[in-house]
Design a protein around this motif. Structure first.
Motif, PDB file in Angstrom:
ATOM      1  N   GLY A  30      31.172  48.911  46.507  1.00 29.01           N
ATOM      2  CA  GLY A  30      30.099  48.479  45.622  1.00 29.01           C
ATOM      3  C   GLY A  30      30.523  47.504  44.530  1.00 29.01           C
ATOM      4  N   CYS A  31      31.806  47.286  44.344  1.00 31.79           N
ATOM      5  CA  CYS A  31      32.284  46.359  43.310  1.00 31.79           C
ATOM      6  C   CYS A  31      32.379  44.956  43.901  1.00 31.79           C
ATOM      7  N   THR A  32      31.948  43.966  43.145  1.00 34.94           N
ATOM      8  CA  THR A  32      31.985  42.579  43.606  1.00 34.94           C
ATOM      9  C   THR A  32      32.922  41.713  42.758  1.00 34.94           C
ATOM     10  N   GLU A  33      33.730  42.346  41.920  1.00 40.42           N
ATOM     11  CA  GLU A  33      34.647  41.617  41.040  1.00 40.42           C
ATOM     12  C   GLU A  33      35.685  40.857  41.864  1.00 40.42           C
ATOM     13  N   GLU A  34      35.865  39.572  41.543  1.00 41.35           N
ATOM     14  CA  GLU A  34      36.886  38.773  42.207  1.00 41.35           C
ATOM     15  C   GLU A  34      38.238  39.046  41.545  1.00 41.35           C
ATOM     16  N   ILE A  35      39.247  39.262  42.369  1.00 46.25           N
ATOM     17  CA  ILE A  35      40.594  39.559  41.888  1.00 46.25           C
ATOM     18  C   ILE A  35      41.604  38.732  42.668  1.00 46.25           C
ATOM     19  N   ALA A  36      42.840  38.804  42.241  1.00 49.39           N
ATOM     20  CA  ALA A  36      43.948  38.263  43.023  1.00 49.39           C
ATOM     21  C   ALA A  36      44.634  39.462  43.670  1.00 49.39           C
ATOM     22  N   ARG A  37      45.139  39.290  44.849  1.00 48.23           N
ATOM     23  CA  ARG A  37      45.851  40.383  45.520  1.00 48.23           C
ATOM     24  C   ARG A  37      47.321  40.390  45.094  1.00 48.23           C
ATOM     25  N   GLY A  38      47.540  40.384  43.802  1.00 49.29           N
ATOM     26  CA  GLY A  38      48.883  40.447  43.249  1.00 49.29           C
ATOM     27  C   GLY A  38      49.300  41.883  43.008  1.00 49.29           C
TER      28      GLY A  38
END
Length: 86
Positions: A30-38
């Motif tokens: 349900g979360c749509t936050e854009e992140i980096a896969r770091g």
């Protein structure tokens, strides 16, 4: 090894792109936050199939659970993995 881009094989055999230069969406349902896969968004201590987390990548709202009273270094976990520890 550089941490900007690399591939990770998850426990289920799925291969994903990861690294601080790889954008993705938080893996919390349900979360749509854009992140980096770091590594700073990783549940557990190492990419792939860590023993201390699920290996998913989460935004700061859904990652950060740890045993703050432990004297040993603790990896950050998603809420689900943290609750499994108890």
């Amino acid at each position: 090894m550089g941490y900007a881009y690399y591939t990770v094989t998850r426990a289920d055999g799925t291969e994903i792109e990861a690294g601080y230069d790889v954008t993705a969406t938080c893996e919390q349902v349900g979360c749509t936050e854009e992140i980096a896969r770091g590594l700073d968004n990783l549940c557990g201590s190492e990419p792939g199939a860590p023993e201390d987390g699920c290996g998913g990548y989460f935004c700061s709202r859904h990652l950060g659970y740890r045993d703050w009273e432990s004297e040993e270094p603790q990896p950050e976990n998603c809420k689900s993995c943290f609750e499994k520890r108890d």
